[in-house]
Design a protein around this motif. Structure first.
Motif, PDB file in Angstrom:
ATOM      1  N   TYR A  87       5.037   7.955  -6.431  1.00 27.08           N
ATOM      2  CA  TYR A  87       5.951   8.223  -5.312  1.00 27.08           C
ATOM      3  C   TYR A  87       6.510   6.925  -4.722  1.00 27.08           C
ATOM      4  O   TYR A  87       6.061   5.838  -5.047  1.00 27.08           O
ATOM      5  N   GLY A  88       7.435   7.092  -3.755  1.00 34.00           N
ATOM      6  CA  GLY A  88       7.778   6.004  -2.853  1.00 34.00           C
ATOM      7  C   GLY A  88       6.653   5.923  -1.821  1.00 34.00           C
ATOM      8  O   GLY A  88       6.138   6.953  -1.387  1.00 34.00           O
ATOM      9  N   CYS A  89       6.279   4.702  -1.452  1.00 36.57           N
ATOM     10  CA  CYS A  89       5.101   4.545  -0.586  1.00 36.57           C
ATOM     11  C   CYS A  89       5.502   3.724   0.649  1.00 36.57           C
ATOM     12  O   CYS A  89       6.285   2.782   0.549  1.00 36.57           O
ATOM     13  N   ALA A  90       4.961   4.085   1.812  1.00 41.04           N
ATOM     14  CA  ALA A  90       5.399   3.477   3.084  1.00 41.04           C
ATOM     15  C   ALA A  90       4.298   2.660   3.744  1.00 41.04           C
ATOM     16  O   ALA A  90       3.132   3.042   3.728  1.00 41.04           O
ATOM     17  N   LEU A 125       8.901  -0.044   2.664  1.00 42.86           N
ATOM     18  CA  LEU A 125       8.799   1.026   1.660  1.00 42.86           C
ATOM     19  C   LEU A 125       8.857   0.418   0.277  1.00 42.86           C
ATOM     20  O   LEU A 125       9.593  -0.552   0.053  1.00 42.86           O
ATOM     21  N   GLU A 127       9.106   1.699  -3.955  1.00 47.49           N
ATOM     22  CA  GLU A 127       9.202   2.828  -4.881  1.00 47.49           C
ATOM     23  C   GLU A 127       8.153   2.695  -5.989  1.00 47.49           C
ATOM     24  O   GLU A 127       8.065   1.660  -6.646  1.00 47.49           O
ATOM     25  N   VAL A 162       6.333   9.249   0.227  1.00 41.73           N
ATOM     26  CA  VAL A 162       7.545   9.957   0.655  1.00 41.73           C
ATOM     27  C   VAL A 162       7.692  11.230  -0.165  1.00 41.73           C
ATOM     28  O   VAL A 162       7.616  11.197  -1.389  1.00 41.73           O
ATOM     29  N   TYR A 185      14.421  14.451   4.076  1.00 43.62           N
ATOM     30  CA  TYR A 185      14.879  13.287   4.821  1.00 43.62           C
ATOM     31  C   TYR A 185      15.890  13.743   5.868  1.00 43.62           C
ATOM     32  O   TYR A 185      16.713  14.621   5.588  1.00 43.62           O
ATOM     33  N   GLN A 207      17.945   3.489  -5.995  1.00 47.08           N
ATOM     34  CA  GLN A 207      16.860   4.218  -5.347  1.00 47.08           C
ATOM     35  C   GLN A 207      17.140   4.423  -3.858  1.00 47.08           C
ATOM     36  O   GLN A 207      17.451   3.457  -3.141  1.00 47.08           O
ATOM     37  N   THR A 214      14.842   5.016  -1.804  1.00 47.06           N
ATOM     38  CA  THR A 214      13.751   4.271  -1.150  1.00 47.06           C
ATOM     39  C   THR A 214      14.175   2.843  -0.821  1.00 47.06           C
ATOM     40  O   THR A 214      13.839   2.314   0.237  1.00 47.06           O
ATOM     41  N   ASP A 215      14.928   2.205  -1.736  1.00 46.19           N
ATOM     42  CA  ASP A 215      15.342   0.816  -1.491  1.00 46.19           C
ATOM     43  C   ASP A 215      16.308   0.731  -0.307  1.00 46.19           C
ATOM     44  O   ASP A 215      16.256  -0.219   0.482  1.00 46.19           O
ATOM     45  N   ARG A 273      14.345   1.147   2.831  1.00 48.08           N
ATOM     46  CA  ARG A 273      13.593  -0.069   3.113  1.00 48.08           C
ATOM     47  C   ARG A 273      14.450  -1.034   3.933  1.00 48.08           C
ATOM     48  O   ARG A 273      13.992  -1.625   4.897  1.00 48.08           O
TER      49      ARG A 273
END
Ligand code: UTP
Length: 300
Positions: A174-177, A193, A195, A208, A212, A234, A236-237, A240
């Motif tokens: 996953y994407g991680c926070a 964040l 990915e 994530v 959203y 992404q 996620t990017d 971030r």
């Protein structure tokens, strides 16, 4: 209660991915059309958006888009046939789909990543906050996640992502926070964040999941987001960058979801989802559960 007072109107559902984990089933059929008991996965997602009070749904489609569009269109011939036969039970099953007038479609062309799919929504969404629901990620209607996310957007502004805590050995999927607690037990501030982090490099076990609430500032960030993990643009990017600099589009918060989520894009989870939901169904459940108990007793 729903998102009606939050100013959120539009939902975006990316459904243009290649679905390679499900080949060959997804060679000519979008994975979002795979049935979960007797409804395609995407229908659950559209129904979740409408139940949350969102009134405008944009689907990002790719190759094989016609199956998606036709599913949500009326099929008058089929309706007439069922009506003539007096089969009102089956008729009601196809009449319960969303009103086609609330659904819109845009084509992604090349599936260049989730971030790119979201960017394709910009002309339709314009300059207002919007909700993204991934077309292969189901949230149980008994656990109204979007409503809570809309409240958090109202309180803090900016963007809000849905997070779940998973076992450390699952984080790399996953994407991680990176997160900081807030005064609300189920809300965290996201400070970073990443990915699909390599094992051992994950900043936390908060990952994530596919819901959203995004500030429209995300579009300008996506426009300049370079391809990242897997050569894809992404989401996620982009998030971030928003999290790193809140002057761009406000802060990024996470709602830590503890409810029921079903990932239908993964074969194992897809099978578990179908078995669970079939067991819970009033019409199919009793027979199915009895059969399942027998299967387990046979030790197969
Ligand atoms: P996934 O990474 O799960 O989808 O994207 P995928 O690439 O189709 O799946 P696999 O890994 O090859 O099996 C999450 C969501 O984003 C959409 C997908 O349709 C899915 O709903 N997506 C992904 C797009 O719309 N466009 C893309 O370019 C990539």
């Amino acid at each position: 209660m729903n998102t009606a007072h939050s100013g959120l109107v539009k939902a975006v559902i990316p459904a243009a991915g290649l679905g390679t984990r499900f080949l060959p089933a997804t060679k000519a059929t979008p994975k979002e059309m795979l049935p979960v008991v007797d409804k395609p996965a995407i229908q659950y997602v559209v129904e979740e958006a409408l139940a949350a009070g969102l009134t405008d749904v944009l689907m990002i489609t790719g190759r094989n888009k016609y199956a998606l569009e036709e599913h949500f269109d009326r099929n008058c011939e089929l309706e007439d046939t069922l009506r003539r036969k007096g089969d009102y039970e089956r008729l009601s099953r196809i009449e319960q789909s969303a009103d086609p007038a609330t659904l819109h479609y845009v084509r992604q062309g090349d599936p260049r990543g989730l971030g790119h799919a979201v960017l394709c929504a910009q002309p339709h969404v314009g300059d207002e906050p919007f909700v993204v629901l991934l077309g292969d990620d189901l949230i149980d209607p008994r656990d109204p996640l979007l409503t809570r996310m809309a409240e958090v957007r109202q309180e803090f502004g900016g963007s809000v992502v849905a997070l779940m805590e998973v076992d450390p050995d699952q984080v790399h999927l996953y994407g991680c926070a990176s997160v900081r607690p807030t005064a609300d037990e189920d809300v965290v501030r996201i400070t970073d964040l990443v990915e699909k982090p390599a094992p051992g490099e994950a900043p936390s076990n908060h990952v994530v999941i596919g819901r959203y609430v995004l500030d429209p500032a995300v579009f300008e960030v996506l426009r300049t987001t370079e391809p990242g993990r897997g050569g894809e643009i992404q989401l996620t990017d982009a998030l971030r960058r928003l999290a790193e600099d809140e002057t761009i589009g406000g802060p990024v918060h996470g709602v830590v979801f503890k409810g029921r989520r079903y990932d239908t894009g993964d074969r194992g989870d897809y099978l578990r989802t179908i078995v669970r939901l079939a067991c819970e169904r009033e019409d199919l459940g009793p027979d199915f559960r009895a059969w399942l108990r027998q299967l387990v007793a046979e030790g197969s």
